[in-house]
Structures are given as C-alpha cells and as structure tokens.
Design an enzyme around this catalytic site. Sequence first.
Site, PDB file in Angstrom:
ATOM      1  N   HIS A   1      44.248  -1.733  62.388  1.00  0.00           N
ATOM      2  CA  HIS A   1      43.397  -1.996  61.077  1.00  0.00           C
ATOM      3  C   HIS A   1      44.253  -1.908  59.776  1.00  0.00           C
ATOM      4  CE1 HIS A   1      39.656  -2.332  58.818  1.00  0.00           C
ATOM      5  NE2 HIS A   1      40.064  -2.016  57.871  1.00  0.00           N
TER       6      HIS A   1
ATOM      7  N   HIS B   1      45.170  -4.095  56.711  1.00  0.00           N
ATOM      8  CA  HIS B   1      45.138  -5.075  55.486  1.00  0.00           C
ATOM      9  C   HIS B   1      46.219  -5.199  54.482  1.00  0.00           C
ATOM     10  CE1 HIS B   1      40.530  -4.773  54.925  1.00  0.00           C
ATOM     11  NE2 HIS B   1      41.367  -3.314  54.974  1.00  0.00           N
ATOM     12  N   LEU B   2      47.239  -6.122  54.941  1.00  0.00           N
ATOM     13  CA  LEU B   2      48.359  -6.878  53.724  1.00  0.00           C
ATOM     14  C   LEU B   2      48.276  -7.523  52.591  1.00  0.00           C
ATOM     15  CD1 LEU B   2      50.636  -7.738  57.020  1.00  0.00           C
ATOM     16  CD2 LEU B   2      50.892  -5.893  55.568  1.00  0.00           C
ATOM     17  N   ARG B   3      46.773  -8.021  52.381  1.00  0.00           N
ATOM     18  CA  ARG B   3      47.343  -8.647  50.983  1.00  0.00           C
ATOM     19  C   ARG B   3      47.781 -10.099  50.835  1.00  0.00           C
ATOM     20  NH1 ARG B   3      42.563  -6.045  50.737  1.00  0.00           N
ATOM     21  NH2 ARG B   3      43.162  -3.891  49.666  1.00  0.00           N
TER      22      ARG B   3
ATOM     23  N   ASN C   1      40.585 -10.508  55.193  1.00  0.00           N
ATOM     24  CA  ASN C   1      39.648 -10.363  53.107  1.00  0.00           C
ATOM     25  C   ASN C   1      40.523 -10.607  52.133  1.00  0.00           C
ATOM     26  OD1 ASN C   1      41.033  -7.323  53.229  1.00  0.00           O
ATOM     27  ND2 ASN C   1      39.322  -7.401  52.251  1.00  0.00           N
TER      28      ASN C   1
ATOM     29  N   LYS D   1      36.410 -10.703  62.550  1.00  0.00           N
ATOM     30  CA  LYS D   1      36.073 -10.093  61.278  1.00  0.00           C
ATOM     31  C   LYS D   1      34.657 -10.063  60.899  1.00  0.00           C
ATOM     32  CE  LYS D   1      36.529  -5.828  58.941  1.00  0.00           C
ATOM     33  NZ  LYS D   1      36.947  -4.893  58.939  1.00  0.00           N
TER      34      LYS D   1
ATOM     35  N   HIS E   1      32.932  -3.915  60.019  1.00  0.00           N
ATOM     36  CA  HIS E   1      32.509  -3.092  59.496  1.00  0.00           C
ATOM     37  C   HIS E   1      31.635  -2.663  59.257  1.00  0.00           C
ATOM     38  CE1 HIS E   1      33.940  -1.545  55.642  1.00  0.00           C
ATOM     39  NE2 HIS E   1      31.869  -1.348  55.782  1.00  0.00           N
TER      40      HIS E   1
ATOM     41  N   HIS F   1      37.361   1.913  61.360  1.00  0.00           N
ATOM     42  CA  HIS F   1      37.124   2.660  60.873  1.00  0.00           C
ATOM     43  C   HIS F   1      36.395   4.071  60.296  1.00  0.00           C
ATOM     44  CE1 HIS F   1      35.370  -0.109  58.258  1.00  0.00           C
ATOM     45  NE2 HIS F   1      36.327  -0.397  58.190  1.00  0.00           N
TER      46      HIS F   1
ATOM     47  N   LEU G   1      36.585   2.389  51.130  1.00  0.00           N
ATOM     48  CA  LEU G   1      35.012   2.413  52.618  1.00  0.00           C
ATOM     49  C   LEU G   1      35.282   2.582  53.662  1.00  0.00           C
ATOM     50  CD1 LEU G   1      33.293   0.139  49.774  1.00  0.00           C
ATOM     51  CD2 LEU G   1      32.169   2.191  50.153  1.00  0.00           C
TER      52      LEU G   1
ATOM     53  N   ASP H   1      43.774   1.062  58.452  1.00  0.00           N
ATOM     54  CA  ASP H   1      43.190   0.613  57.384  1.00  0.00           C
ATOM     55  C   ASP H   1      43.789   0.989  55.732  1.00  0.00           C
ATOM     56  OD1 ASP H   1      40.966  -0.936  55.946  1.00  0.00           O
ATOM     57  OD2 ASP H   1      39.646   1.456  55.301  1.00  0.00           O
TER      58      ASP H   1
ATOM     59  N   HIS I   1      45.928  -1.783  46.514  1.00  0.00           N
ATOM     60  CA  HIS I   1      45.223  -1.830  45.433  1.00  0.00           C
ATOM     61  C   HIS I   1      46.408  -0.811  44.324  1.00  0.00           C
ATOM     62  CE1 HIS I   1      40.966  -3.552  46.696  1.00  0.00           C
ATOM     63  NE2 HIS I   1      41.312  -1.989  47.653  1.00  0.00           N
TER      64      HIS I   1
ATOM     65  N   ALA J   1      38.442   0.301  45.734  1.00  0.00           N
ATOM     66  CA  ALA J   1      38.074   1.175  47.566  1.00  0.00           C
ATOM     67  C   ALA J   1      39.247   1.098  48.193  1.00  0.00           C
ATOM     68  CB  ALA J   1      37.317   1.393  48.606  1.00  0.00           C
TER      69      ALA J   1
END
Length: 347
Positions: free
Chosen positions: A13, A15-17, A41, A99, A136, A174, A219, A247, A251, A263
């Site tokens: 899990h 997030h690479l953006r 996302n 997802k 989620h 998560h 989150l 996760d 940011h 978050a």
Amino acid sequence: MKAITIPRPDDWHLHLRDGGMLQGVVGHSAAHFARAIIMPNLVPPVVTGQQAAAYRERILQALPDGSDFEPLMVLYLTEGTDPDDVEASAKSGLVKALKLYPAGATTNSDSGVRDFDKVIPVLERMAEIGLPLCVHGEVTDSAIDIFDREAVFIETVLDPLRRRVPGLRVVMEHVTTRDGVDYVKSQDADLAATITTHHLIINRNHILAGGIRPHYYCLPVAKRESHRLALRAAATSGDARFFIGTDSAPHPTDLKENACGCAGCYTSINTMSLLAHVFEEENALERLELFASRNGPAFYRLPVNEETMTLVKEDQAVTFPTGFETAAGHVTVFDPGFETFWRPKSD
Ligand code: NCD
Ligand code: ZN
C-alpha cells in the site's frame, strides 16, 4: 553484530503521487522494495485500465536508472467503473486490485462510492476472477466519532458487503484497531489486512499530547495504545493474513503544518529499519520475512522475490534525513521518536 537476510520485501500500500512529487519519492521505495501496490487517488483518480497504463509508464520513467522496481497498478472504484474494463486490465496483468474509498473518507476520495448497489456488478466480476478489493475501512458519517469509524465500517459496511458478494477477496487496508485485527482473524483466507509501519509505533497520544503533531496525523487516525498493541501482535504473529503496507503518503510540509493539515505519514525511507526494530522488540525477528516478504505475495498470488535484503544491526544509530526537497515541495520524514540501529542493504 547481528544480521538477518530476508527475501526482498514489497510494499502492499503506497502513495507515489505524480509529477514532481513522484520524481522526488519513488527512489526511496525502489531502494528497498521490489514491488508496490500503487494507490490510485490522484487528482483526477486512476479509474480506467488506460489511465493505469499511462500512470505506470510515468512511474517507470521517474525511477532511478537501472531500477527494476515494479509498480503494481490499482484502479479506483467508482460508481461508473466498467466490469469489462476491470476484467481486461486484470487479465493483461496490468491491474492487481481495485481500491474502494467510501466517498469523502480521506485525501482525494471525492469520486469514491456513495451507493454500494451501483458497484455490485463490478464486485461480482472481481470475485469471479479472483481480483482483490483493497478497502479504506472507515465510515464517513459525520455523526460517527473518528476513533470509531473503522469498527463501525466493519459492522455496517464491510461485513454486509462480503456476505452480499461471496468469494470476493478483500484487503482491509491500514487496519488500526483490535476490532479490525479480530475481524480478519475470525474470517477465512479471502480476507487479509495491511498494517502500516507508523501504526505499529505511534498511538493517539503521539498526535495530541504535549502539542499537536501534524506529521503523526494520517487516516485512519492512530488509536489508543491497546489497539497499537493488537496491531503489533498481529504483525509479528506470522499469521498469513497480515502484511506490510506502508501507506507512505507524501504531502508538502506546509500543507501538513497547516490550520487544516493533510493526512499522511512518510515512511518509505525508514520503514525497513523501523520494522526490524519493532520485530526485535517483540522477539519476532525471524517472522519479519513473513510480514514484509512472504504473506503479501501469497495473498496476491505472486511469487516471492528471489533477491534478498540483509538487515544489519550496527553499533551506531542509523540516521535518516528529517525531510527532503522535491519539485513539489519539502516532505517531512516520519520520526519514530527513538533511535534505530538496523540498516537495510540490498544483496
Ligand atoms: C492518504 C493520502 O494522503 O493519499 N493519507 C493517509 O493519511 N493515509 C490517503 C489514505 O490512504 O487514506
Ligand atoms: Zn493510503
């Protein structure tokens, strides 16, 4: 000196953006992990097979030279998702999961699901072809206390949904509560859960006691200590249904240190050191390879990585940057609040 060698780990899990942030963070994951489940996302989200293929290409382009890191792509489930597109994208090997974000649950989740009736045909197709649904697991009802949202989700959304679509393979992403751990343990092998690095380390006091600490806010939000202990027990138990999903969610620092802070904790860079530390504390170092390298591939029906990683316990504490610059701004690295002596080395 102490050392352990494990199959190269994967992150189930992440997030690479995109754009400058992707460029700035992907090397951290690629340095330690062979593969990662890439969260969809983005703004706008990765909804179709075509969008996933294009995003995968951008990730591969952003990798450091010579890296063989493999992004495992995920489609963002919307009320308009086409079951045929899902099946074709899964069968081609491109897409490894969908997802489910309840609409409004977390960062960039506005396109998520409001009316579950609308996604039943997609979920039935996924059950048919064995494609996992990453969930989620938080309700979004403002009347429900944020610390109760995972437990209420299990009872009012997840369990009824799984009964409605028998055979659907689900990853509770998560998981943060004893309720989540107990639910997973009470079910069959169609249900698994990821646990993050930071939820093994912090509880809600870390966020709120002695001043508000935005870099510990993510989150689902960290819960009370008894829940953290339940997560530690599950992660270190060797139970095949629990595996690492960092996760790690970058940011820009100024958007976290903000009146309405985002978050997400950033742990790609120090996760393996911290996991070795946690597993050693729990006298479970020999089970680290199950949590980090074996249970995830088994659930996703993928081979365990043939390459290995050696974690060496050094005499001097291993240091990490407190943050780093990207073209999309400065990112603050998760601070565990203790020194760690474990250094990961790819063999
Ligand atoms: C994630 C993000 O920033 O995209 N944030 C987080 O706190 N974990 C979204 C998510 O996985 O909930
Ligand atoms: Zn996430």
